[in-house]
Design a protein around this motif. Structure first.
Motif, PDB file in Angstrom:
ATOM      1  N   GLU A 151     -89.760   2.658 -36.824  1.00  0.00           N
ATOM      2  CA  GLU A 151     -88.856   3.805 -36.838  1.00  0.00           C
ATOM      3  C   GLU A 151     -89.362   4.876 -37.795  1.00  0.00           C
ATOM      4  OE1 GLU A 151     -86.268   4.584 -35.152  1.00  0.00           O
ATOM      5  OE2 GLU A 151     -85.306   2.787 -34.344  1.00  0.00           O
ATOM      6  N   LEU A 152     -89.881   4.437 -38.916  1.00  0.00           N
ATOM      7  CA  LEU A 152     -90.344   5.351 -39.961  1.00  0.00           C
ATOM      8  C   LEU A 152     -91.517   6.203 -39.491  1.00  0.00           C
ATOM      9  CD1 LEU A 152     -89.868   6.009 -43.024  1.00  0.00           C
ATOM     10  CD2 LEU A 152     -91.633   4.321 -43.512  1.00  0.00           C
ATOM     11  N   THR A 153     -92.468   5.578 -38.814  1.00  0.00           N
ATOM     12  CA  THR A 153     -93.692   6.279 -38.425  1.00  0.00           C
ATOM     13  C   THR A 153     -93.589   6.948 -37.060  1.00  0.00           C
ATOM     14  OG1 THR A 153     -94.616   4.281 -37.409  1.00  0.00           O
ATOM     15  CG2 THR A 153     -95.104   4.659 -39.745  1.00  0.00           C
ATOM     16  N   GLY A 154     -92.503   6.688 -36.340  1.00  0.00           N
ATOM     17  CA  GLY A 154     -92.361   7.263 -35.011  1.00  0.00           C
ATOM     18  C   GLY A 154     -92.897   6.378 -33.902  1.00  0.00           C
ATOM     19  N   THR A 155     -93.414   5.199 -34.259  1.00  0.00           N
ATOM     20  CA  THR A 155     -93.941   4.283 -33.243  1.00  0.00           C
ATOM     21  C   THR A 155     -92.840   3.841 -32.287  1.00  0.00           C
ATOM     22  OG1 THR A 155     -95.636   3.471 -34.777  1.00  0.00           O
ATOM     23  CG2 THR A 155     -95.135   2.082 -32.879  1.00  0.00           C
ATOM     24  N   HIS A 156     -91.633   3.629 -32.825  1.00  0.00           N
ATOM     25  CA  HIS A 156     -90.538   3.155 -31.977  1.00  0.00           C
ATOM     26  C   HIS A 156     -90.150   4.199 -30.941  1.00  0.00           C
ATOM     27  CE1 HIS A 156     -87.380   0.286 -31.096  1.00  0.00           C
ATOM     28  NE2 HIS A 156     -86.508   1.280 -31.047  1.00  0.00           N
ATOM     29  N   GLY A 157     -90.436   5.462 -31.230  1.00  0.00           N
ATOM     30  CA  GLY A 157     -90.100   6.517 -30.303  1.00  0.00           C
ATOM     31  C   GLY A 157     -90.777   6.373 -28.960  1.00  0.00           C
ATOM     32  N   PHE A 158     -92.016   5.856 -28.951  1.00  0.00           N
ATOM     33  CA  PHE A 158     -92.689   5.655 -27.661  1.00  0.00           C
ATOM     34  C   PHE A 158     -92.748   4.190 -27.245  1.00  0.00           C
ATOM     35  CE2 PHE A 158     -95.988   5.947 -30.948  1.00  0.00           C
ATOM     36  CZ  PHE A 158     -96.777   4.841 -30.709  1.00  0.00           C
ATOM     37  N   MET A 159     -92.697   3.252 -28.184  1.00  0.00           N
ATOM     38  CA  MET A 159     -92.729   1.837 -27.815  1.00  0.00           C
ATOM     39  C   MET A 159     -91.365   1.356 -27.326  1.00  0.00           C
ATOM     40  SD  MET A 159     -95.814   1.092 -28.115  1.00  0.00           S
ATOM     41  CE  MET A 159     -95.489  -0.522 -27.454  1.00  0.00           C
ATOM     42  N   GLY A 160     -90.290   1.946 -27.841  1.00  0.00           N
ATOM     43  CA  GLY A 160     -88.949   1.511 -27.454  1.00  0.00           C
ATOM     44  C   GLY A 160     -88.617   1.837 -26.011  1.00  0.00           C
ATOM     45  N   ARG A 161     -89.362   2.752 -25.397  1.00  0.00           N
ATOM     46  CA  ARG A 161     -89.082   3.153 -24.015  1.00  0.00           C
ATOM     47  C   ARG A 161     -89.885   2.343 -22.993  1.00  0.00           C
ATOM     48  NH1 ARG A 161     -89.628   8.384 -26.447  1.00  0.00           N
ATOM     49  NH2 ARG A 161     -91.712   8.563 -25.524  1.00  0.00           N
ATOM     50  N   ILE A 162     -90.774   1.481 -23.477  1.00  0.00           N
ATOM     51  CA  ILE A 162     -91.615   0.678 -22.578  1.00  0.00           C
ATOM     52  C   ILE A 162     -90.947  -0.668 -22.328  1.00  0.00           C
ATOM     53  CG2 ILE A 162     -93.897  -0.371 -22.278  1.00  0.00           C
ATOM     54  CD1 ILE A 162     -95.020   1.774 -24.119  1.00  0.00           C
ATOM     55  N   ALA A 163     -91.033  -1.156 -21.096  1.00  0.00           N
ATOM     56  CA  ALA A 163     -90.335  -2.397 -20.714  1.00  0.00           C
ATOM     57  C   ALA A 163     -90.722  -3.569 -21.606  1.00  0.00           C
ATOM     58  CB  ALA A 163     -90.616  -2.711 -19.247  1.00  0.00           C
ATOM     59  N   ASN A 164     -92.016  -3.801 -21.753  1.00  0.00           N
ATOM     60  CA  ASN A 164     -92.438  -4.944 -22.580  1.00  0.00           C
ATOM     61  C   ASN A 164     -92.632  -4.552 -24.039  1.00  0.00           C
ATOM     62  OD1 ASN A 164     -94.571  -3.388 -21.773  1.00  0.00           O
ATOM     63  ND2 ASN A 164     -95.991  -5.071 -21.442  1.00  0.00           N
ATOM     64  N   GLY A 165     -92.407  -3.296 -24.368  1.00  0.00           N
ATOM     65  CA  GLY A 165     -92.337  -2.835 -25.746  1.00  0.00           C
ATOM     66  C   GLY A 165     -93.442  -3.328 -26.648  1.00  0.00           C
ATOM     67  N   ILE A 173     -99.199   3.628 -35.021  1.00  0.00           N
ATOM     68  CA  ILE A 173     -99.256   2.165 -35.164  1.00  0.00           C
ATOM     69  C   ILE A 173    -100.022   1.785 -36.420  1.00  0.00           C
ATOM     70  CG2 ILE A 173    -100.112   0.034 -34.101  1.00  0.00           C
ATOM     71  CD1 ILE A 173     -99.629   1.353 -31.369  1.00  0.00           C
ATOM     72  N   SER A 174    -101.106   2.501 -36.708  1.00  0.00           N
ATOM     73  CA  SER A 174    -101.894   2.232 -37.908  1.00  0.00           C
ATOM     74  C   SER A 174    -101.073   2.484 -39.171  1.00  0.00           C
ATOM     75  CB  SER A 174    -103.144   3.112 -37.904  1.00  0.00           C
ATOM     76  OG  SER A 174    -103.933   2.876 -39.046  1.00  0.00           O
ATOM     77  N   LEU A 175    -100.264   3.546 -39.179  1.00  0.00           N
ATOM     78  CA  LEU A 175     -99.397   3.822 -40.331  1.00  0.00           C
ATOM     79  C   LEU A 175     -98.317   2.756 -40.461  1.00  0.00           C
ATOM     80  CD1 LEU A 175     -99.013   7.702 -40.008  1.00  0.00           C
ATOM     81  CD2 LEU A 175    -100.037   6.473 -41.923  1.00  0.00           C
ATOM     82  N   SER A 176     -97.798   2.269 -39.330  1.00  0.00           N
ATOM     83  CA  SER A 176     -96.806   1.180 -39.377  1.00  0.00           C
ATOM     84  C   SER A 176     -97.409  -0.056 -40.027  1.00  0.00           C
ATOM     85  CB  SER A 176     -96.327   0.847 -37.959  1.00  0.00           C
ATOM     86  OG  SER A 176     -95.723   1.960 -37.349  1.00  0.00           O
ATOM     87  N   ARG A 177     -98.635  -0.339 -39.665  1.00  0.00           N
ATOM     88  CA  ARG A 177     -99.342  -1.489 -40.244  1.00  0.00           C
ATOM     89  C   ARG A 177     -99.503  -1.320 -41.750  1.00  0.00           C
ATOM     90  NH1 ARG A 177    -104.551  -2.381 -37.019  1.00  0.00           N
ATOM     91  NH2 ARG A 177    -105.220  -0.483 -38.043  1.00  0.00           N
ATOM     92  N   ALA A 178     -99.815  -0.093 -42.187  1.00  0.00           N
ATOM     93  CA  ALA A 178    -100.039   0.158 -43.617  1.00  0.00           C
ATOM     94  C   ALA A 178     -98.747   0.063 -44.422  1.00  0.00           C
ATOM     95  CB  ALA A 178    -100.671   1.533 -43.799  1.00  0.00           C
ATOM     96  N   LEU A 179     -97.633   0.495 -43.838  1.00  0.00           N
ATOM     97  CA  LEU A 179     -96.366   0.522 -44.574  1.00  0.00           C
ATOM     98  C   LEU A 179     -95.612  -0.805 -44.515  1.00  0.00           C
ATOM     99  CD1 LEU A 179     -95.196   4.051 -43.413  1.00  0.00           C
ATOM    100  CD2 LEU A 179     -95.863   3.427 -45.738  1.00  0.00           C
TER     101      LEU A 179
END
Length: 582
Positions: free
Chosen positions: A461-475, A495-501
């Motif tokens: 949610e913080l990095t914005g990854t959920h913005g595009f992954m949350g809309r995919i069926a298998n997420g 995704i790389s920033l999510s991994r870092a945080l």
């Protein structure tokens, strides 16, 4: 010293070391009990071979002349029992050999991979393709130690026992297989230098092929769009022709040795029959003894024929060993002695009198650099391309070691830390957002025990990854291709920033973290990071002006020197003055 990208691939193959290295010897010694079982089984199989020849001699000399069918039945029953035991022992021998080979493969493979991961980047030799090709040579070692090699070595001493047996049964007949043995040994000895030379050349050229292939596949998009296929095709054709030529020569030399051994085996058998006929005419030998001796003469030469066949594999194995051993002897970033494994960092960073030069560079990147970043401070490193900003990040992360001076975290030289433990406490997002094959979940969590689904969703949610992954069926279970192909550059960076945080590390190092993002996405990320970064040490390298909102201090680096250092607003004003005046 040349840069590793320009180093020829055959430089990976070093001169032979005077003795076998511990990484190879220790697993073999640990399996010595298994190899003893293999040796015992091989010895029994050889003894059963002698019994078979005695059975044949007895049938010809005793059963046939006297029509002793009852004796034949008894002998056949005995031989059947021997055949059953022989079958069981051969199966057990193969099983134990494979068992030892698998254990050695597991142990050596693990050691080599750990050393590859821990290799110092300033001492890394060869291209990516050459290194992956070298790792493939582990299969050569495994095949050698899990094959009939050990069995063949055990069979060799039984040549003497077989010859003694032939001398007892046939007297002068023994000179025939004795004469064949030097022919087989000589052929193997004479072809060995050529095999060693051709094996080294074939392996070097095989690494060149592997390098071209990996480079092409890894940059396939660039190859297509830039028209590099012609250049790479020429390289592939040249490498393929050279490798094919060396491999053909190697197989030819190996075939000569094995063919000589096969011919010697045939001559030993035929020679025994010819000599035996004269001895029978002279009443010095029976027909049964001749048949037994002819069988045994083949068995006497056969182990040497097997050794001749293994010589080509031995040459390839020696070359693979020398190459892997050279990599194992390359400098490791793991500290000597007991390394420190901190549970957490406060985040104070200090570079004291640091001098550093990249391998092959004519000039030093830094010469006497001093820098202190207090715990909890957010700092931006600004400067032109090639000024040394990213090098500072690499030194903080311990990817390179300074030639002089100290790089310290929390007052301790980072060389005293266990590299894996240290980097697990640092959130890192470098210029190139490299993703692994596997799911998005795996790319964020990396199997870390402290990063559960709740933490993964928080940073997404913080990095914005959920913005595009949350809309995919298998997420988050979406399986990515190699290096995250199929995602945009901005998505890979998210995704790389999510991994870092993930895991809330106290120390963060970001190098151009939003270079592939659009302005709107970047501004949204900055707003969310304002709160996330509070109280943490944050080192930011960027050319994007908007990101400096995240820091309190700006350090300007130019030609490896710090030319400005101060509060963010004061440094920004001083940087803008020349433009205003202009």
């Amino acid at each position: 010293m040349t840069d590793h990208h320009d180093r020829p691939h055959h430089d990976l193959i070093e001169h032979p070391r005077p003795r076998f290295a511990p990484w190879l010897v220790e697993p073999m010694l640990r399996n010595k009990g298994t190899y003893l079982k293999v040796a015992l089984a091989a010895a029994m199989i050889n003894i059963f071979g002698l019994i078979t020849s005695l059975f044949t001699m007895t049938v010809y000399d005793r059963v046939v002349p006297n029509n002793a069918f009852s004796s034949l039945i008894a002998l056949s029953i005995g031989l059947a029992i021997v055949v059953v035991f022989d079958f069981v022992l051969r199966v057990l021998r193969a099983y134990f050999t494979d068992l030892a080979g698998a254990d050695i493969d597991h142990d050596i493979g693990g050691r080599v991979f750990r050393r590859l991961v821990a290799i110092r980047l300033d001492q890394k030799k060869g291209s990516t393709g050459a290194l992956t090709g070298m790792m493939r040579e582990l299969e050569t070692l495994r095949d050698f130690f899990a094959s009939a090699t050990m069995t063949a070595l055990v069979d060799v001493p039984f040549i003497v026992i077989t010859l003694i047996f032939i001398a007892i049964l046939g007297g002068a007949v023994v000179w025939v297989p004795l004469a064949a043995i030097p022919i087989v040994v000589g052929a193997g000895w004479l072809t060995r230098p050529a095999l060693d030379r051709l094996s080294a050349r074939a392996m070097s050229e095989g690494l060149t092929k592997q390098s071209v292939l990996v480079e092409t596949v890894g940059a396939l998009e660039m190859v297509k769009t830039s028209g590099a296929s012609r250049l790479l095709g020429q390289r592939w054709t040249r490498a393929n022709q050279q490798h094919s030529d060396s491999s053909t020569r190697q197989r030819l030399v190996s075939t000569i040795a094995t063919t000589v051994a096969a011919s010697a085996n045939t001559l030993a058998y035929a020679g025994t029959v010819v000599v035996g006929v004269f001895l029978i005419a002279d009443h010095q030998l029976t027909t049964g003894a001749l048949v037994a001796c002819s069988i045994l003469s083949g068995r006497a030469v056969q182990p040497l024929a097997t050794i001749a066949a293994l010589l080509s594999r031995l040459s390839a194995t020696r070359t693979a060993y020398k190459q892997i051993d050279a990599m194992m002897e390359t400098g490791s970033e793991e500290p000597r002695g007991t390394a420190l494994k901190p549970a957490r960092f406060d985040g104070r960073i200090e570079l004291r009198g640091v001098a550093f030069r990249y391998p092959g560079a004519a000039e030093k990147t830094f010469d006497g650099l001093d820098l202190v970043i207090p715990a909890g401070q957010r700092v931006a490193l600004l400067g032109k391309v090639g000024s040394g900003k990213s090098t500072i990040a690499r030194l903080i992360l311990g990817l390179y070691q300074p030639q002089e001076g100290l790089v310290m975290i929390d007052g301790t030289d980072i060389r005293q830390y266990d590299p894996h433990a240290m980097r697990s406490l640092i959130g890192t997002a470098l210029q190139e957002s490299v993703l692994l094959s596997g799911s998005v979940r795996e790319n964020i969590t990396l199997g870390r025990p402290g990063v559960d689904d709740a933490e993964m969703l928080r940073v997404a949610e913080l990095t914005g990854t959920h913005g595009f992954m949350g809309r995919i069926a298998n997420g988050y279970d979406l399986v990515l291709a190699d290096r995250g192909e199929g995602l945009s550059g901005g998505q890979r960076q998210s995704i790389s920033l999510s991994r870092a945080l993930a895991g809330r590390p106290q120390l963060l190092v970001f190098d151009e973290p939003t270079s592939a993002m659009d302005q709107t996405t970047e501004m949204q990320l900055i707003d969310r990071l304002q709160t996330e970064l509070q109280g943490r040490t944050f080192v930011l390298i960027t050319h994007r002006p908007a990101l400096v909102r995240l820091v309190d201090r700006i350090i300007v680096v130019e030609a490896g020197k710090i030319v400005q250092d101060g509060p963010r607003d004061a440094v920004l004003q001083s940087l803008q003055r020349p433009r205003t005046a202009a």
